[in-house]
Design a protein around this motif. Sequence first.
Motif, PDB file in Angstrom:
ATOM      1  N   SER A  77       0.828  -1.212   0.000  1.00  0.00           N
ATOM      2  CA  SER A  77       0.000   0.000   0.000  1.00  0.00           C
ATOM      3  C   SER A  77       0.861   1.261   0.000  1.00  0.00           C
ATOM      4  O   SER A  77       0.584   2.218  -0.742  1.00  0.00           O
ATOM      5  N   LEU A  78       1.898   1.282   0.822  1.00  0.00           N
ATOM      6  CA  LEU A  78       2.729   2.481   0.890  1.00  0.00           C
ATOM      7  C   LEU A  78       3.605   2.634  -0.349  1.00  0.00           C
ATOM      8  O   LEU A  78       3.886   3.754  -0.784  1.00  0.00           O
ATOM      9  N   ARG A  79       4.017   1.522  -0.954  1.00  0.00           N
ATOM     10  CA  ARG A  79       4.701   1.636  -2.250  1.00  0.00           C
ATOM     11  C   ARG A  79       3.748   2.211  -3.289  1.00  0.00           C
ATOM     12  O   ARG A  79       4.153   2.991  -4.163  1.00  0.00           O
ATOM     13  N   ALA A  80       2.470   1.839  -3.193  1.00  0.00           N
ATOM     14  CA  ALA A  80       1.470   2.424  -4.095  1.00  0.00           C
ATOM     15  C   ALA A  80       1.384   3.930  -3.894  1.00  0.00           C
ATOM     16  O   ALA A  80       1.265   4.697  -4.865  1.00  0.00           O
ATOM     17  N   TYR A  81       1.470   4.365  -2.634  1.00  0.00           N
ATOM     18  CA  TYR A  81       1.383   5.803  -2.366  1.00  0.00           C
ATOM     19  C   TYR A  81       2.589   6.538  -2.932  1.00  0.00           C
ATOM     20  O   TYR A  81       2.461   7.656  -3.451  1.00  0.00           O
ATOM     21  N   ILE A  82       3.746   5.903  -2.868  1.00  0.00           N
ATOM     22  CA  ILE A  82       4.936   6.519  -3.468  1.00  0.00           C
ATOM     23  C   ILE A  82       4.747   6.657  -4.977  1.00  0.00           C
ATOM     24  O   ILE A  82       5.058   7.703  -5.572  1.00  0.00           O
ATOM     25  N   ARG A  83       4.227   5.607  -5.608  1.00  0.00           N
ATOM     26  CA  ARG A  83       3.980   5.678  -7.060  1.00  0.00           C
ATOM     27  C   ARG A  83       2.946   6.763  -7.371  1.00  0.00           C
ATOM     28  O   ARG A  83       3.063   7.480  -8.372  1.00  0.00           O
ATOM     29  N   TYR A  84       1.941   6.871  -6.534  1.00  0.00           N
ATOM     30  CA  TYR A  84       0.941   7.929  -6.724  1.00  0.00           C
ATOM     31  C   TYR A  84       1.617   9.298  -6.676  1.00  0.00           C
ATOM     32  O   TYR A  84       1.356  10.161  -7.526  1.00  0.00           O
ATOM     33  N   ARG A  85       2.462   9.510  -5.690  1.00  0.00           N
ATOM     34  CA  ARG A  85       3.137  10.804  -5.562  1.00  0.00           C
ATOM     35  C   ARG A  85       4.073  11.071  -6.740  1.00  0.00           C
ATOM     36  O   ARG A  85       4.318  12.220  -7.092  1.00  0.00           O
ATOM     37  N   ARG A  86       4.559  10.004  -7.363  1.00  0.00           N
ATOM     38  CA  ARG A  86       5.428  10.162  -8.536  1.00  0.00           C
ATOM     39  C   ARG A  86       4.624  10.347  -9.822  1.00  0.00           C
ATOM     40  O   ARG A  86       5.202  10.576 -10.883  1.00  0.00           O
TER      41      ARG A  86
ATOM     42  N   THR B  85      -8.777  -2.919  10.694  1.00  0.00           N
ATOM     43  CA  THR B  85      -7.408  -2.888  11.206  1.00  0.00           C
ATOM     44  C   THR B  85      -6.670  -1.700  10.591  1.00  0.00           C
ATOM     45  O   THR B  85      -7.071  -1.188   9.540  1.00  0.00           O
ATOM     46  N   PRO B  86      -5.563  -1.259  11.210  1.00  0.00           N
ATOM     47  CA  PRO B  86      -4.821  -0.129  10.621  1.00  0.00           C
ATOM     48  C   PRO B  86      -4.413  -0.379   9.183  1.00  0.00           C
ATOM     49  O   PRO B  86      -4.493   0.518   8.334  1.00  0.00           O
ATOM     50  N   VAL B  87      -3.998  -1.608   8.868  1.00  0.00           N
ATOM     51  CA  VAL B  87      -3.547  -1.887   7.509  1.00  0.00           C
ATOM     52  C   VAL B  87      -4.701  -1.738   6.519  1.00  0.00           C
ATOM     53  O   VAL B  87      -4.508  -1.347   5.367  1.00  0.00           O
ATOM     54  N   HIS B  88      -5.911  -2.008   6.961  1.00  0.00           N
ATOM     55  CA  HIS B  88      -7.088  -1.849   6.103  1.00  0.00           C
ATOM     56  C   HIS B  88      -7.342  -0.370   5.816  1.00  0.00           C
ATOM     57  O   HIS B  88      -7.685   0.006   4.690  1.00  0.00           O
ATOM     58  N   TRP B  89      -7.142   0.475   6.814  1.00  0.00           N
ATOM     59  CA  TRP B  89      -7.303   1.917   6.610  1.00  0.00           C
ATOM     60  C   TRP B  89      -6.314   2.422   5.564  1.00  0.00           C
ATOM     61  O   TRP B  89      -6.678   3.200   4.680  1.00  0.00           O
ATOM     62  N   TYR B  90      -5.067   2.002   5.700  1.00  0.00           N
ATOM     63  CA  TYR B  90      -4.057   2.428   4.733  1.00  0.00           C
ATOM     64  C   TYR B  90      -4.466   2.013   3.314  1.00  0.00           C
ATOM     65  O   TYR B  90      -4.406   2.820   2.382  1.00  0.00           O
ATOM     66  N   ALA B  91      -4.825   0.764   3.167  1.00  0.00           N
ATOM     67  CA  ALA B  91      -5.118   0.236   1.825  1.00  0.00           C
ATOM     68  C   ALA B  91      -6.282   0.985   1.174  1.00  0.00           C
ATOM     69  O   ALA B  91      -6.209   1.361  -0.007  1.00  0.00           O
ATOM     70  N   ILE B  92      -7.359   1.206   1.925  1.00  0.00           N
ATOM     71  CA  ILE B  92      -8.532   1.879   1.365  1.00  0.00           C
ATOM     72  C   ILE B  92      -8.215   3.331   1.035  1.00  0.00           C
ATOM     73  O   ILE B  92      -8.563   3.840  -0.044  1.00  0.00           O
TER      74      ILE B  92
END
Length: 947
Positions: free
Chosen positions: A650-659, A683-690
């Motif tokens: 999910s966080l790698r996805a966010y980096i790609r989004y920012r790029r 769960t916290p990981v679910h919040w990040y993913a959504i």
Amino acid sequence: MTERPTRRRRKLFEREAELATVDEALAQLGGSGSGSGTGAGGTLLAFSGPAGLGKTTLLTEVRRRALARDCTLLAARGGEQEQSQPFHVARQLIQPHLAGRPEEELRAALGSWYSIVGPALGLCAPEQGAPPDPQGLRDGLDWVLTHLTVQRAPVALVLDDAHWADPESLSWLAAFAPRTEHLPLLLVVAYRPEELPSHAEAFRTLPGRAGHRPLALAPLTEAAVTTLVREAVGAHADDAFCREAWAVTTGNPFEAVELTAKVRDKGLDPTSASAPLLRDLAAAQRGSGLVARFERLGPSTVRFGWACAVLGTAIPQELAARVAGLGPEEAADATARLREARILSAPGEEADAGLEFVHPLIATALYRSIPDALRVALHGQAAVAVVDAGLGSSAAARHLLETHPENDPWVVRTLRTAAAENLRAGAPEAARRQLARALREPPDFDERAAVLYELGCASLLTEPANTVNHLRAALAEPFDDPALRQGIVIRLAQVLAHSDRLAEASDSLAREIPSTRDVRARLRLQSEQFMWDAFDAVEPDSPARSRRLARLADRLTGRDLTERYVIGLRAWDACLRGEPVDVVLHHAVRALGTEFSWAHEDRGFEVPVLAAMVHMYADRPGRAEELFEAGTAEFERQGWRGAHLSFAYSLRAYIRYRRGRLAEAEELARAGLRLAERVGRGTPVHWYAIAILATTLLARGRVDEAWELAREHGFGESFPAAVVFPDAQTVYAELLLARGQTKAAAAELEAVDRRLSPRGIRNPTWCPWQLHLARAVAAEDPERARDLAEDAVRRARAFGAPSGIGQALRVAAEVAPPGERPALLTEAVSLLSESPAGYELALALAALGTELRDTALLARAAVTARQCGADGLERGAVDAVLALGGALPCAAAHEGALTEEEAGLARRAAEGDPAVSGPVLSAVCRKLGTDRTGLREALEVFARSSR
């Protein structure tokens, strides 16, 4: 597995339909005599029925037919006594095909899964380090079985008595079952439907080639029992006798076979005159009748039979003799008597495979007939005998679970050893059961805290509330081990934090810090408290905590992991508060040093993640991705494929989004969401993913899809107490804005202001709530909107990341008076052109082009949007160019127009012609700035622009 002792092959009655289904499934494997495995694919077959209906006999025939077709056979049987042994069934299935190889060869066969699945399958000892999570272990078992199937196709996997399989194996196989249709694998299971656990429901409900699964076995008809009787005792058996045999056995094949054997042994005349005797003979084959017949075999034979019932299946005769307290000759005599009485099966070709009961019904009846006190004693003797035989603590533990507490230190040690082995092998539930039993023994006074701590560690993933209780109880114990106390406190804070109780996590550490004498130990506790405070969205004294953190971190040199964790937290805190980029990166680099493990055994992965994310916000996304790739690889090597891997994706996805690489971001975000769903919603990981997937979908112009995603997952109904990024409430407000619900969006953003501003978190590059609020209030309060935007620009400049400044300037232009917009947007384009934020650049270009009615800028915006995957923005820019009479706004305008041949190929590919492929099509796609899936839209743009 190694074939069990071969029994006399029983004739199957009235199972023609079931065997026809088996033959059809085997034919679909395409392995008839060739071993090629080139058939149409595999099948799952499930046979269900009450005890005695012939499931085992049927599966024996399945195995025979599979071997006759040159299938590789993987076979296992669940055992009533072995259910508490984790991976007992998985080991039966896979271990025989891999055991005995040299370590080097085994490592080559299992690849990166060696240290993850090897301990679970009993192929190697667990390595030091944190254990794999259960999902990672299941993924590893999936890989091993898939790899084995492909290598040795076609494969038949046969599981008998699935209802008694251990939970770890059964959950894995039930989840794996859908894959059979895509592999040269026939998966056959048999079970008693009333005893099948809930985690194996897939065997009841999966659709597939068989079309009508599970296949319920029916009792034998009167005609079948008549045939069976006459084949066993002679064709002269009259109808009345056969009819009575059918009636007293109710068509149960096992009981019918046993009854005819008893008739033959007693020399009973099979006539109507003898028919009344059948009921008593049938009763002697089951329940109390069976037990009474068994007890007449003599005391030593009874003790031996009881010992076998306690030990389970594949019983070594020597082990049973020791448990029963018999010598070798007595054991041999008892074995012979039990075989003669049709209680134990006759030996086959592989006599060393161990003793087996003729039927599980017999084993169950004998086990339940053991007097309670004696049964407990036999389990205790079995535990000692198993350890002495070199079978290990884990094998002994299942027996110790059945014993009564006796304050025995050996029992506690054995259970603790077994629990440690199971925890490292990826079976935390088994470890939890064993440690809970050790606690009841009870352990010695000075050992109790350690057992409670280990129990808390084992329960962490499955029972967080109980884990908290165990760890708090451990702290209440009087013990003098500072290292153990520190471990308990840190683990308690961890489980509280992961349960969204961050304030309690911080308090538990705060209470311990003043009484910790060792300076380094105190620093470790402080680092943990700083970390959980950083994630607490409602921390009451955040500015003061930041000052304390800055003073501490600025004087640390980073000489060990604890110091570097503190420095990493300082870098993150500086980023949130908007300190200059140079300061933020300085601390991040100090924290990372030469190595910063994401999978350290007794550390969380949170600080390494924060140090990586700092680089993204500071416009160093390439470095952030390098760190994430290394961390993800560590997670995968460690077998952490649940929450850890979901966070990473999910966080790698966010980096790609920012790029501005939105298609890649969406793919990664969906992978993260799939993993998060397996971990659990809320769960916290679910919040990040959504949040990250919704943000990406909005950028791609798919507002309705993003909104549906939010509704489906309850996103926006409440928000976590933990700080997540992107901020979940801000993302929800952005969704509302995209749908035109400005008032609702403004209310959410005002709440974000009240939550973050008192904590001093005002960096718009991290959370652009001010910018979104400016847009939300612009229509009704344009002056406030301008003030909000101007303050965001000022704060973004103070931080100094060009992407953040450019975004703030773009939104400031949106709410500024018309005369001020061109200058703001021109600066935004200039800054964003130097940054990695491709999507933000496309937005700024489109805004400036629209403001100036400049077709060249709009064309550039369209091309940039296409390169990013921002489909909605690209369509808007293209339409604006065409409305102004502009030229081709696509990559082809810069790389040369398509030739007639290229255009024809592109049209055929867009229409789905699978024959169109190869380097020419690739070149066309590059010219159009798309891939094959986007050809149709690209051609439309090209055609409109050409006109």
